[in-house]
Design a protein around this motif. Structure first.
Motif, PDB file in Angstrom:
ATOM      1  N   TRP A 121       0.845  -1.200   0.000  1.00  0.00           N
ATOM      2  CA  TRP A 121       0.000   0.000   0.000  1.00  0.00           C
ATOM      3  C   TRP A 121       0.872   1.238   0.000  1.00  0.00           C
ATOM      4  CZ3 TRP A 121      -5.039  -0.830  -0.815  1.00  0.00           C
ATOM      5  CH2 TRP A 121      -5.564  -2.089  -0.486  1.00  0.00           C
ATOM      6  N   LEU A 122       0.251   2.364  -0.308  1.00  0.00           N
ATOM      7  CA  LEU A 122       0.993   3.633  -0.314  1.00  0.00           C
ATOM      8  C   LEU A 122       1.273   4.120   1.104  1.00  0.00           C
ATOM      9  CD1 LEU A 122      -0.995   5.496  -3.114  1.00  0.00           C
ATOM     10  CD2 LEU A 122       1.242   4.420  -3.342  1.00  0.00           C
ATOM     11  N   GLY A 123       0.392   3.726   2.036  1.00  0.00           N
ATOM     12  CA  GLY A 123       0.586   4.137   3.428  1.00  0.00           C
ATOM     13  C   GLY A 123      -0.197   5.382   3.813  1.00  0.00           C
ATOM     14  N   LEU A 124      -1.279   5.659   3.093  1.00  0.00           N
ATOM     15  CA  LEU A 124      -2.116   6.826   3.416  1.00  0.00           C
ATOM     16  C   LEU A 124      -3.226   6.415   4.376  1.00  0.00           C
ATOM     17  CD1 LEU A 124      -2.662   8.094  -0.245  1.00  0.00           C
ATOM     18  CD2 LEU A 124      -0.984   8.986   1.376  1.00  0.00           C
ATOM     19  N   ASN A 204       5.234  11.697 -13.379  1.00  0.00           N
ATOM     20  CA  ASN A 204       5.800  12.459 -12.245  1.00  0.00           C
ATOM     21  C   ASN A 204       4.727  12.837 -11.231  1.00  0.00           C
ATOM     22  OD1 ASN A 204       8.547  12.724 -13.343  1.00  0.00           O
ATOM     23  ND2 ASN A 204       7.502  13.900 -14.934  1.00  0.00           N
ATOM     24  N   THR A 205       3.853  11.860 -10.946  1.00  0.00           N
ATOM     25  CA  THR A 205       2.672  12.163 -10.129  1.00  0.00           C
ATOM     26  C   THR A 205       2.596  11.240  -8.923  1.00  0.00           C
ATOM     27  OG1 THR A 205       1.449  12.952 -12.043  1.00  0.00           O
ATOM     28  CG2 THR A 205       0.139  12.217 -10.173  1.00  0.00           C
ATOM     29  N   SER A 206       2.353  11.826  -7.772  1.00  0.00           N
ATOM     30  CA  SER A 206       2.138  10.990  -6.585  1.00  0.00           C
ATOM     31  C   SER A 206       0.751  11.269  -6.013  1.00  0.00           C
ATOM     32  CB  SER A 206       3.214  11.243  -5.527  1.00  0.00           C
ATOM     33  OG  SER A 206       3.174  12.582  -5.122  1.00  0.00           O
ATOM     34  N   THR A 207       0.256  10.293  -5.265  1.00  0.00           N
ATOM     35  CA  THR A 207      -1.064  10.417  -4.647  1.00  0.00           C
ATOM     36  C   THR A 207      -0.892  11.032  -3.268  1.00  0.00           C
ATOM     37  OG1 THR A 207      -1.720   8.411  -5.787  1.00  0.00           O
ATOM     38  CG2 THR A 207      -3.109   9.128  -3.956  1.00  0.00           C
ATOM     39  N   GLN A 208      -1.597  12.114  -3.025  1.00  0.00           N
ATOM     40  CA  GLN A 208      -1.503  12.742  -1.704  1.00  0.00           C
ATOM     41  C   GLN A 208      -2.592  12.251  -0.771  1.00  0.00           C
ATOM     42  OE1 GLN A 208      -0.905  17.088  -2.112  1.00  0.00           O
ATOM     43  NE2 GLN A 208       1.143  16.416  -1.536  1.00  0.00           N
ATOM     44  N   GLU A 209      -3.785  12.050  -1.317  1.00  0.00           N
ATOM     45  CA  GLU A 209      -4.910  11.641  -0.473  1.00  0.00           C
ATOM     46  C   GLU A 209      -6.026  11.064  -1.321  1.00  0.00           C
ATOM     47  OE1 GLU A 209      -5.112  10.737   2.830  1.00  0.00           O
ATOM     48  OE2 GLU A 209      -4.144  12.684   3.122  1.00  0.00           O
TER      49      GLU A 209
END
Length: 313
Positions: A121-124, A204-209
């Motif tokens: 998981w991403l850890g959000l 170049n994109t990350s998931t913030q929430e």
């Protein structure tokens, strides 16, 4: 230590579809199996909501409910099902030694490993909170529920590409979020993704929430080049950044691939050690479905039965 030692004929480690199916077959063959459920009784299916692709459930079934059915059936056949986690093994020679919760020692004539795998998981916080309510680590399992909707998928390898293509056949738009400026996926998979009109790739994109109170409503992304954020309205958020097989305690004893999946003789459940068998997602990185895991659990029990008969144990 002596009074905390027990000898069993057939020990099964893990309790997903593979472990419970192995227990059903082993119990019917009078191998008197003892199954330890591990850290997540029922395995990955207990974090899934609706399962519609397992044969025999025409109306579909909730993942946790299905695992209770499997457990009841194994128990009815006479399997001894227990709480507890295997924490260390010694496969030097039979009987094999397995420590449970670091304190109890089980010696076993045969061992079936069905410890499964865990999705990365991403850890959000929001990802965990909405898990099963639009957040999923399995597009093949859950994509169907978002027919005609917009969805997002994060990942850049072959699995992510494959799942994005799968989703593109069901969903109106697939927003594919890639952390770097390129994908890890094989050239052929990348080409297929680029040729699919309703897959939109974000580099170049990350998931913030993941946004939403009761269910996924949008995903907030950040572009690393421009340092800007944006919210994309979606009904589901799929995480496809890989799985980790739960095989750490077998390091040094059994053969595994670079990712840690246990290697078995093709067409069987046999590991490099005679009398030790592996079934389900701990040795299957290709299919990873409940039905294939159950099938391999059946194979492991039959292989164990033949091994014990041959040894006259």
């Amino acid at each position: 230590m002596e009074n905390n030692t027990e000898h069993v004929h057939c020990l099964i480690i893990g309790s997903g579809p593979a472990g419970y199916t192995a227990a059903i077959y082993a119990a019917r063959a009078n191998l008197k199996p003892v199954l330890y459920q591990g850290i997540q009784p029922g395995g990955q299916l207990t974090i899934t909501t609706e399962v519609e692709n397992y044969p025999g459930y025409p109306e579909g079934v909730q993942g946790p409910e299905m695992m209770i059915d499997f457990e009841k059936q194994a128990a009815r056949m006479g399997a001894d099902i227990r709480y507890g986690m295997a924490t260390k093994v010694d496969f030097m020679e039979p009987p094999f030694k397995v420590w449970i919760d670091e304190e109890k020692l089980i010696t076993a004539d045969s061992v079936i490993i069905s410890t499964g795998a865990s999705a990365k998981w991403l850890g959000l916080e929001s990802e965990q909170r909405l898990n099963g309510y639009g957040v999923s680590a399995c597009a093949v399992c859950d994509g169907f529920f978002f027919k005609g909707k917009e969805v997002a998928i994060v990942g850049a390898g072959d699995t992510a590409a494959e799942e994005a293509l799968y989703l593109s056949k069901l969903c109106s738009t697939v927003h594919m979020l890639v952390r770097r400026d390129q994908m890890r996926a094989s050239k052929i998979m990348q080409d297929r993704v680029f040729k699919t009109e309703n897959i939109k790739v974000y580099w170049n994109t990350s998931t913030q929430e993941v946004l939403g109170e009761k269910k996924v409503e949008a995903v907030r992304i950040m572009n690393h080049e421009t340092n800007t954020t944006a919210d994309i309205p979606v009904s589901a958020f799929f995480v496809a950044i890989g799985h980790k097989p739960n095989s750490d305690i077998f390091k040094g004893w059994l053969e595994m691939d670079d990712a840690g999946y246990l290697l078995t003789t093709p067409g069987t459940s046999k590991t490099i050690i005679e009398g030790v068998f592996a079934a389900g997602d701990v040795q299957d990185k290709i299919y990873r479905q409940a039905v294939t895991a159950a099938g391999s659990g059946c194979m492991a029990a039959l292989d164990a039965e033949r091994y014990l008969a041959m040894k006259g144990i």
